[in-house]
Motif scaffolding. Structure first.
Motif, PDB file in Angstrom:
ATOM      1  N   SER A  15     -64.161 132.229  46.362  1.00 31.88           N
ATOM      2  CA  SER A  15     -63.676 133.439  45.699  1.00 31.88           C
ATOM      3  C   SER A  15     -63.239 134.477  46.741  1.00 31.88           C
ATOM      4  O   SER A  15     -62.315 135.254  46.500  1.00 31.88           O
ATOM      5  N   PHE A  40     -68.805 137.192  38.633  1.00 37.61           N
ATOM      6  CA  PHE A  40     -69.147 135.756  38.558  1.00 37.61           C
ATOM      7  C   PHE A  40     -70.552 135.542  37.971  1.00 37.61           C
ATOM      8  O   PHE A  40     -70.691 134.838  36.966  1.00 37.61           O
ATOM      9  N   THR A  96     -62.011 127.165  42.002  1.00 37.28           N
ATOM     10  CA  THR A  96     -63.290 127.576  41.417  1.00 37.28           C
ATOM     11  C   THR A  96     -63.603 126.723  40.191  1.00 37.28           C
ATOM     12  O   THR A  96     -64.760 126.356  39.978  1.00 37.28           O
ATOM     13  N   ALA A 105     -63.370 129.650  34.840  1.00 34.22           N
ATOM     14  CA  ALA A 105     -62.696 130.035  36.079  1.00 34.22           C
ATOM     15  C   ALA A 105     -61.451 130.857  35.773  1.00 34.22           C
ATOM     16  O   ALA A 105     -61.223 131.910  36.372  1.00 34.22           O
ATOM     17  N   ILE A 161     -68.858 128.771  45.764  1.00 33.36           N
ATOM     18  CA  ILE A 161     -68.085 129.782  45.043  1.00 33.36           C
ATOM     19  C   ILE A 161     -67.941 131.042  45.895  1.00 33.36           C
ATOM     20  O   ILE A 161     -66.910 131.701  45.880  1.00 33.36           O
TER      21      ILE A 161
END
Lengths: 224, 225, 232
Positions: free
Chosen positions: A137, A117, A184, A56, A133
């Motif tokens: 994000s 990612f 995250t 992360a 996520i």
């Protein structure tokens, strides 16, 4: 309100069509991010554990550093040929200008996050675990864009311009990045939304604060 | 005050406008009145504050203080709706270099909410002779062509007040002709026009009045025509 | 020669000097030497005062910034400039003196403790704003942009502390902590409080001097412009 949205959409569409012609903002930023991703490989060569436990943090560092390139470009666009003056003279509110810039920047950042990612996950064999996520994000990217555009509007008016942006921007964006990394990271570790909630709510609170600061002070910065 | 545009009613009224730029007081007490159909030429030395005055009237910068600042009898330029009535030509084209003339004008038509935008843009481009190159990026145009498109941008939304900051700088003969025609038409249409220039001879046959910015104040000036 | 420094500030200078001397005397003569840490603990009386002044200065700069934005009075910007500069010096002193204390006690110069980290980030914000000030020439624009940055910094630094406070900390909690990490005798506490007051007075005196300097510099610029105008 309807007018505000209409102006906002026109401004964003304009930014996107410039990007369509030049591909200067998003593509450059993405290539830069990919290079860092590869450099990391050498740094993490032997540290298999660090690859997943630090995932992360590393991803956000990549996003923060590459995102700065787009921040410079997005505001420079308006500085060239005095376009900012043309916008100020137009019958649109300053808030619409601010949000259009923040949203353009957000789209770039989030687009990059959507690439980085999964790539990190593939390259370094780290499972992403959860679709949450996606929106977590997005929160991180928005806060970054909301404050970044504001700082960038300051630095384009100075003599040092691009060099000054990271010096001014990074120290003040730290709380948001810490919250984003923690949220995250918690999901990466397989925690549920419930246990990650304290970090996520912090992230949301910082978003609200930074957006409010941006909205209020943008006017003071662009107007003489 | 009525909006009907009777010749006596001032379209633009600015009294005692003050602006400090840094430590220097650029505008000490500038007062100005424009009635419809007027074309006023504003001269003054470099750094006298001509551009500053234009920017204040255009709403780009704020005056430090002003007794009155009205357009069609209503205060401006803080209100976005009032800025709709103003067109601005600067010595810089104020167009996005990477976009074509068409895209630029389309964008400004959008934010100025111009009705029948496509048709209006097409006819304007035709008039300035830029139809064939409307899809090329602005950065490939010559200085004169850029400025012509810039004039289109300024009159796109049919403004009541036209502000021009050194519009004749770096124009070719054709562009000067087009600009002069547009100014003449504006006068006939009862618009008010304010032009700044360091060379008052440039458009003297168009002017109805001459002003000079001296020591932060506006004084009227007579020319032998 | 006529002094440019207002007389009323002189009193502040004298008071600050006396207080600082008394504080030093108290630290070395009055307060007992801590049994576990020994002499190095004396750094603590200054360290806390530096950190306090550093933070106070940040808030002062922010307050002047807000007033500047609402009143557009250039003098507020000058005061904010003064506060930022002095604040930076004290913040760096706080970090430095903390390191000197930490080396023998924690056996390390540096640790990623929330207080330390936040203080250093605060120093970074200060440094950033000084760069920003240097690279803008127009005083009005400078005042506006600097004020906004100061306010952003002042909002962001506490958030940083808030976001990392959960981290493991070995920093002694001196004020407001339920379980004190340091066992202080009443004499020690009195010395600490006196030292903080003395340094606050010292800070105010410094601020007055630095502000006067900025004001004189500004007046010179204005006089130059006036002379130029008269020549024309």
């Amino acid at each position: 309100m309807k007018l505000f949205l209409h102006d906002l959409i026109a401004l964003i569409k304009k930014d996107l069509s410039i990007e369509k012609h030049t591909r200067e903002i998003f593509l450059v930023m993405l290539i830069f991010a990919l290079s860092i991703l590869f450099i990391l490989n050498f740094a993490l060569d032997t540290e298999v554990k660090a690859r997943s436990s630090g995932a992360a943090g590393l991803i956000w560092v990549i996003l923060v550093i590459s995102g700065q390139l787009s921040l410079n470009q997005i505001m420079n666009l308006e500085k060239q040929g005095n376009m900012l003056e043309a916008l100020l003279a137009a019958p649109i509110s300053r808030t619409a200008i601010y949000f259009s810039k923040a949203i353009t920047c957000f789209l770039g950042m989030y687009g990059m996050a959507l690439v980085i990612f999964p790539l990190y996950s593939i390259f370094y064999n780290t499972p992403l675990n959860s679709a949450h996520i996606l929106w977590i994000s997005a929160l991180g990217c928005w806060g970054y864009a909301a404050l970044g555009v504001l700082i960038s509007a300051m630095t384009i008016q100075t003599r040092m311009r691009d060099i000054l942006l990271p010096i001014l921007f990074f120290p003040v964006i730290i709380p948001l990045i810490v919250a984003a990394v923690k949220s995250t990271g918690a999901i990466f570790q397989g925690e549920t939304i419930g246990t990650a909630m304290p970090w996520i709510s912090q992230l949301i609170a910082f978003n609200v604060i930074f957006t409010a600061i941006g909205m209020i002070s943008f006017e003071y910065i662009v107007e003489e | 005050m009525s909006k009907t545009g009777t010749p006596a009613a001032p379209l633009l009224l600015a009294q005692n406008v003050q602006k400090k730029f840094g430590r220097r007081k650029v505008l000490k007490s500038a007062s100005l009145q424009l009635t419809p159909g007027e074309c006023v030429i504003l001269t003054g030395e470099n750094g006298a504050g001509k551009s500053t005055l234009i920017k204040i009237l255009a709403g780009i910068i704020q005056a430090d203080a002003a007794d009155t600042l009205t357009l069609c009898g209503e205060p401006f330029p803080e209100s976005a709706a009032q800025r709709q009535k103003i067109g601005l030509v600067s010595h810089q084209p104020m167009l996005y270099n990477e976009l074509s003339a068409w895209e630029n004008l389309r964008f400004f038509a959008e934010i100025y909410a111009v009705p029948n935008a496509d048709e209006r843009i097409r006819s304007l481009l035709q008039r300035i002779g830029m139809e064939s190159r409307k899809d090329d990026p602005v950065r490939t145009y010559s200085r004169g062509m850029q400025q012509r498109v810039s004039i289109c941008r300024a009159i796109l939304h049919d403004p009541e007040l036209l502000l021009m900051d050194e519009p004749f700088t770096g124009l070719d003969t054709k562009s000067v002709q087009i600009l002069e025609t547009m100014i003449r038409e504006g006068k006939n249409d009862q618009k008010a026009i304010l032009i700044t220039t360091h060379d008052p001879m440039a458009a003297r046959q168009l002017a109805t009045r001459f002003l000079r910015l001296e020591k932060g104040q506006l004084v009227s000036q007579e020319f032998e025509l | 020669m006529q002094s440019l420094f207002p007389k009323k500030y002189l009193l502040l200078d004298i008071i600050a000097t006396i207080l600082i001397l008394c504080a030093a005397a108290m630290v070395f003569l009055y307060a007992p030497t801590e049994t576990n840490m020994g002499l190095v603990q004396k750094v603590f009386y200054f360290h806390v005062a530096y950190a306090w002044v550093g933070m106070l200065s940040f808030v002062v700069a922010c307050a002047f910034s807000i007033v500047y934005l609402s009143k557009k009075d250039l003098r507020c910007d000058l005061a904010s400039e003064a506060a930022v500069e002095i604040g930076l010096v004290f913040t760096l002193l706080a970090v430095g003196s903390g390191s000197i204390w930490a080396r023998p006690i924690w056996n390390t110069w540096w640790t990623w403790d929330p207080r330390l980290t936040t203080t250093t980030i605060m120093a970074l914000v200060y440094i950033g704003s000084m760069f920003l000030r240097k690279s803008i020439d127009d005083p009005n624009k400078r005042g506006r942009i600097l004020s906004i940055y100061c306010i952003i910094g002042c909002a962001s630094v506490p958030l940083t502390f808030f976001s990392i406070r959960g981290y493991r900390s070995i920093h002694p909690v001196v004020i407001g902590g339920a379980s004190s990490g340091m066992n202080m005798t009443p004499e020690m506490l009195q010395t600490l409080i006196f030292s903080v007051i003395a340094f606050t007075a010292f800070y105010l005196a410094l601020l007055a001097h630095r502000y006067t300097y900025a004001k004189v510099r500004e007046d010179v610029e204005i006089t130059k412009l006036e002379l130029e105008d008269m020549d024309e």
